[in-house]
Design an enzyme around this catalytic site. Structure first.
Site, PDB file in Angstrom:
ATOM      1  N   ILE A 278       0.836  -1.202   0.000  1.00  0.00           N
ATOM      2  CA  ILE A 278       0.000   0.000   0.000  1.00  0.00           C
ATOM      3  C   ILE A 278       0.870   1.251   0.000  1.00  0.00           C
ATOM      4  O   ILE A 278       0.643   2.190  -0.769  1.00  0.00           O
ATOM      5  CB  ILE A 278      -0.941   0.007   1.222  1.00  0.00           C
ATOM      6  CG1 ILE A 278      -1.940  -1.147   1.140  1.00  0.00           C
ATOM      7  CG2 ILE A 278      -1.686   1.334   1.326  1.00  0.00           C
ATOM      8  CD1 ILE A 278      -2.909  -1.064  -0.005  1.00  0.00           C
ATOM      9  N   SER A 385      -6.606   1.469   7.565  1.00  0.00           N
ATOM     10  CA  SER A 385      -7.133   0.423   8.439  1.00  0.00           C
ATOM     11  C   SER A 385      -7.528  -0.798   7.601  1.00  0.00           C
ATOM     12  O   SER A 385      -7.139  -0.914   6.436  1.00  0.00           O
ATOM     13  CB  SER A 385      -8.319   0.950   9.251  1.00  0.00           C
ATOM     14  OG  SER A 385      -8.677   0.006  10.254  1.00  0.00           O
ATOM     15  N   LYS A 388     -10.508  -6.313   8.924  1.00  0.00           N
ATOM     16  CA  LYS A 388     -10.318  -7.204  10.077  1.00  0.00           C
ATOM     17  C   LYS A 388     -10.505  -6.480  11.410  1.00  0.00           C
ATOM     18  O   LYS A 388     -10.526  -7.111  12.469  1.00  0.00           O
ATOM     19  CB  LYS A 388      -8.947  -7.869   9.997  1.00  0.00           C
ATOM     20  CG  LYS A 388      -8.819  -8.799   8.797  1.00  0.00           C
ATOM     21  CD  LYS A 388      -7.399  -9.308   8.625  1.00  0.00           C
ATOM     22  CE  LYS A 388      -7.321 -10.253   7.431  1.00  0.00           C
ATOM     23  NZ  LYS A 388      -7.659  -9.618   6.148  1.00  0.00           N
ATOM     24  N   VAL A 432      -2.833 -14.184  -0.806  1.00  0.00           N
ATOM     25  CA  VAL A 432      -3.151 -15.513  -1.317  1.00  0.00           C
ATOM     26  C   VAL A 432      -2.830 -15.658  -2.809  1.00  0.00           C
ATOM     27  O   VAL A 432      -2.463 -16.755  -3.257  1.00  0.00           O
ATOM     28  CB  VAL A 432      -4.642 -15.834  -1.042  1.00  0.00           C
ATOM     29  CG1 VAL A 432      -5.550 -14.967  -1.893  1.00  0.00           C
ATOM     30  CG2 VAL A 432      -4.931 -17.299  -1.293  1.00  0.00           C
ATOM     31  N   THR A 449      -7.890 -22.723   3.285  1.00  0.00           N
ATOM     32  CA  THR A 449      -8.187 -23.034   4.679  1.00  0.00           C
ATOM     33  C   THR A 449      -9.546 -23.684   4.875  1.00  0.00           C
ATOM     34  O   THR A 449      -9.715 -24.559   5.717  1.00  0.00           O
ATOM     35  CB  THR A 449      -8.095 -21.760   5.551  1.00  0.00           C
ATOM     36  OG1 THR A 449      -8.980 -20.775   5.012  1.00  0.00           O
ATOM     37  CG2 THR A 449      -6.676 -21.220   5.570  1.00  0.00           C
ATOM     38  N   ARG A 513      -6.868 -20.854  10.047  1.00  0.00           N
ATOM     39  CA  ARG A 513      -5.687 -20.537  10.842  1.00  0.00           C
ATOM     40  C   ARG A 513      -6.104 -19.767  12.093  1.00  0.00           C
ATOM     41  O   ARG A 513      -7.221 -19.239  12.155  1.00  0.00           O
ATOM     42  CB  ARG A 513      -4.702 -19.719  10.004  1.00  0.00           C
ATOM     43  CG  ARG A 513      -4.178 -20.465   8.787  1.00  0.00           C
ATOM     44  CD  ARG A 513      -3.334 -19.579   7.910  1.00  0.00           C
ATOM     45  NE  ARG A 513      -4.117 -18.485   7.336  1.00  0.00           N
ATOM     46  CZ  ARG A 513      -3.620 -17.570   6.516  1.00  0.00           C
ATOM     47  NH1 ARG A 513      -2.352 -17.612   6.175  1.00  0.00           N
ATOM     48  NH2 ARG A 513      -4.385 -16.614   6.049  1.00  0.00           N
ATOM     49  N   GLU A 516      -8.486 -16.521  12.241  1.00  0.00           N
ATOM     50  CA  GLU A 516      -9.025 -16.293  10.905  1.00  0.00           C
ATOM     51  C   GLU A 516     -10.546 -16.461  10.878  1.00  0.00           C
ATOM     52  O   GLU A 516     -11.091 -17.382  11.476  1.00  0.00           O
ATOM     53  CB  GLU A 516      -8.382 -17.272   9.920  1.00  0.00           C
ATOM     54  CG  GLU A 516      -8.666 -16.960   8.475  1.00  0.00           C
ATOM     55  CD  GLU A 516      -7.804 -17.791   7.544  1.00  0.00           C
ATOM     56  OE1 GLU A 516      -7.262 -17.211   6.584  1.00  0.00           O
ATOM     57  OE2 GLU A 516      -7.653 -19.000   7.762  1.00  0.00           O
TER      58      GLU A 516
END
Length: 582
Positions: A278, A385, A388, A432, A449, A513, A516
């Site tokens: 970023i 931000s 998450k 990913v 996952t 994970r 997650e």
């Protein structure tokens, strides 16, 4: 030598001279054929009069019918038909002039002019086809037969690039759904993939398509047996493979470049975490929008070195934002107009294994940067931000939520403070997509996952432009949320990438994970309000006792054991539902 290098001007001059020479030859043979190779001497007196009449008419009509503007290598049936029309026009005009001023041309065998028409067609067509036949005979067998999708100025440029032998492709047909059958540089134009010859090996997209249109076109190509689909750059002559980013990209319709320019132009901009995915894109964008000076703050020497290679005009500062004194000296020296705070640890599993380092870097770093910006009256501060931070289940998300709370509740000051929240950016380091690319390259398996896990995705460039746009409209203490579109199933992403790279590998589900979520949330339900831009929303304020927050942060920074850190984070962020490490 440069004078031997082919150019349009040299090609036109060549054809003018060759047309003049072969016109002379064809008229001479026409006279010979008319008189069975025994031309009476009195008829030669009109020979050059006819030649000087016909030649300018030929030049005129050949020019009008594009016989000096074609691509030599692709001279075909369409151009040959136009050559015939040009000669018919030229000789029709010649017969008309001779009919009016016949006395001036006496003695003249008019039938010789008709013979000359057919000989001229033979000679001029032969010289135009000669190079194409020679090149096709010498063409490497490795050249792939390609179809070009999209008709425009770029298509012609692309064909010219093929002429140079720069790419191992031989264009056979052009597809343009909105145009009836026609030709470009001798290549036929068709309207759909269904009309393609069966031996086409590659489809080259030479027009701008939306991700949805590109995905549909790729699928249609594969259904008819074309596995290789390439993208041609619209700004330069190069061809690249389709990437998953091309299919997932979202171009915000309300991107306000003028607002961004007004926000950035001629300003001193300080960017923390400038070497990250970023941060480096923010550096590039700020440079593009005319920042007066860019101060790139980064703790990784290698990342900062790479950034300076790409952006040599920045002021590069090696600095860890947890060192307040060092960071303050940079702000004091350069007095920025805007601080864009992108420095953070972002990888969820690593943050779970290193909670103290994550707390210090993410929360203490943000506190130091914002406190310094306020102290030195920096006009604008923007925090990067993440989705998450909403109902966090992991340490990384919880730390970012604390940062949001701090920016929203810091006491009144002259700095306009805001935070911008968004999801995953395509292709960022450690994400990913690069991971799947590497796994496909190695033959798999692709590790996912959970079969139902979804994520929001956005191009880094799009996210950063919207970050700057949000900063431009900030009034103070907002949390802006970027519209990320619809979430994407990671297992569908994996399958799509296998299709793109034409390689089928197994998918292995390894379980969620630590920390997650199955589904990320960008907004708390019902907690958003619109802005004047459809792509940007504002979360409702989160009032917080700042004195309590300061005391809680003091305890958090002193905590060393993971369980103690989790406890203090939950004290600040009650909705933090931590998924423990297994």
């Amino acid at each position: 030598m440069s004078w031997l290098k082919p150019t349009n001007a040299k090609r036109i001059l060549f054809f003018l001279l060759s047309d003049a020479l072969f016109s002379l030859l064809s008229l001479f043979l026409a006279y010979q054929l008319r008189f069975n190779f025994h031309v009476p001497s009195q008829y030669w007196s009109s020979f050059f009069k006819i030649y000087l009449l016909v030649l300018p008419l030929k030049f005129l009509f050949l020019h009008l019918f594009g016989q000096y503007r074609f691509t030599w290598r692709y001279y075909g049936l369409y151009e040959a038909k136009r050559l015939l029309l040009a000669l018919l026009g030229a000789y029709g005009a010649a017969f008309f002039i001779v009919g009016i001023a016949y006395r001036w041309f006496i003695p003249f065998p008019r039938s010789a002019l008709l013979i000359d028409l057919f000989l001229s067609l033979l000679f001029l067509l032969s010289i135009r086809m000669a190079k194409r036949l020679w090149q096709e005979a010498a063409e490497p067998s490795s050249y792939k037969r390609a179809a070009i999708y999209g008709l425009g100025g770029h298509t012609k440029r692309l064909i010219d690039a093929f002429l140079s032998g720069e790419f191992p492709y031989k264009p056979i047909v052009v597809i343009e759904p909105k145009k009836e059958s026609h030709y470009i540089s001798g290549i036929p134009i068709i309207q759909s993939l269904r009309e393609l010859p069966s031996d086409i090996q590659t489809l080259i997209v030479a027009t701008k398509l939306s991700p949805k249109e590109l995905d549909r076109l790729t699928q249609e190509a594969k259904q008819i047996g074309i596995d290789e689909v390439k993208l041609a750059s619209l700004t330069q002559d190069k061809i690249k493979d389709i990437e998953i980013e091309d299919l997932l990209a979202r171009n915000p319709k309300d991107l306000d470049k003028e607002a961004i320019k007004n926000f950035i132009h001629d300003k001193v901009v300080l960017i923390t975490g400038a070497g990250g995915s970023i941060g480096s894109e923010l550096v590039r964008q700020c440079s593009e929008y005319g920042a007066k000076e860019i101060i790139a703050v980064e703790m990784s020497e290698y990342n900062l070195y790479q950034l300076t290679e790409k952006e040599p005009n920045i002021v590069a500062k090696l600095c860890d934002v947890t060192n307040k004194e060092e960071f303050e000296s940079i702000v004091q020296e350069f007095r920025p107009d805007i601080v864009l705070h992108a420095a953070a640890y972002k990888h969820v599993p690593l943050a779970e294994l290193n909670p103290r380092a994550t707390v210090l870097n993410n929360i203490l770093g943000t506190k130091n940067v914002l406190d310094t910006a306020i102290k030195y009256k920096v006009p604008h501060f923007v925090l990067i931000s993440t989705d998450k931070a909403v109902n966090p289940t992991n340490v990384m998300g919880a730390t970012k939520r604390v940062c949001e709370l701090y920016t929203q509740n810091v006491p009144s000051h002259k700095t306009t403070v805001c935070a911008v929240r968004f999801g995953n950016v395509l292709g960022s380091s450690g994400s990913v997509i690069p991971k799947f690319k590497e796994q496909i390259k190695k033959g798999g398996p692709l590790t996912v996952t959970h079969p139902e896990i979804t994520r929001y995705f956005m191009l880094t460039s799009e996210a950063c432009q919207l970050v700057l746009q949000a900063g431009a409209i900030a009034k103070g203490k907002e949390i802006f949320i970027l519209d990320m579109g619809k979430p994407v199933k990671i297992v569908d992403l994996a399958k799509k990438m296998m299709q793109i790279y034409n390689k089928e590998v197994p998918i292995k589900f390894i379980g969620l994970r630590p920390g997650e979520k199955l589904y990320e949330e960008l907004l708390l339900e019902g907690a958003e309000e619109p802005t004047k831009y459809e792509s940007i929303f504002i979360a409702k304020p989160s009032p917080y006792d700042f004195t309590f927050l300061q005391k809680a942060l003091f305890r958090l920074f002193l905590a060393k054991k993971p369980e103690q850190i989790i406890k203090e984070l939950k004290t600040i962020v009650p909705e933090f539902n931590h998924t423990p490490h297994r």
